[in-house]
Design a protein around this motif. Structure first.
Motif: not given
Length: 142
Positions: A23-24, A27-32, A37-41
């Motif tokens: 992932v660059a 890349a973001v992860a969506v909260a439950e 959202t939060t930046n994955v890296v």
């Protein structure tokens, strides 16, 4: 033009189930709950280590090449891959009294290649060797 890929499972060409996913930085992860959202890296731990009771044995780690016992109550964990700058976050715990000491006292303690741990006696009035130290680092890798 943007595109979207919707799949249930990603597997390797052989179909064995294992694959490498890269992932660059954006890349973001969506909260439950879906509202944040939060930046994955940025959210990943960049280094962690478990230093055994002897103070100079690295029992397990991620991105920690070695440890050094710098004297009574003074330990140093050396990164495999350096941090981008000295503004990284440290969480230290142990079976006794320990805290981090990166940039404590003077800027000569700051380094992108390591973090330091200080152990103290039960009154926290004198340096002391401490058993079973755990360290966790978050920040930007170089």
């Amino acid at each position: 033009m943007t595109s979207q890929l919707n799949v249930d499972t990603i597997v390797d060409k052989a179909g064995s189930g294992g694959t490498n996913v890269k992932v660059a930085n954006n890349a973001v992860a969506v909260a439950e709950g879906g509202g944040a959202t939060t930046n994955v890296v940025q959210g990943l731990a960049k280094s962690w280590c478990y230093i055994s009771a002897s103070g100079n044995t690295l029992s397990d780690s991620l991105n920690t090449a070695s440890v050094a016992d710098n004297g009574t109550g003074s330990y140093q964990a050396n990164f495999t891959n350096n941090m981008n700058n000295v503004l990284f976050s440290q969480a230290i715990t142990s079976g006794s009294y320990a805290n981090s000491m990166n940039c404590e006292g003077s800027t000569s303690d700051c380094a992108t290649s390591q973090f330091r741990i200080r152990g103290a006696n039960s009154n926290e009035t004198a340096a002391a060797d401490i058993p079973n130290v755990y360290g966790l680092i978050h920040g930007d890798l170089a």
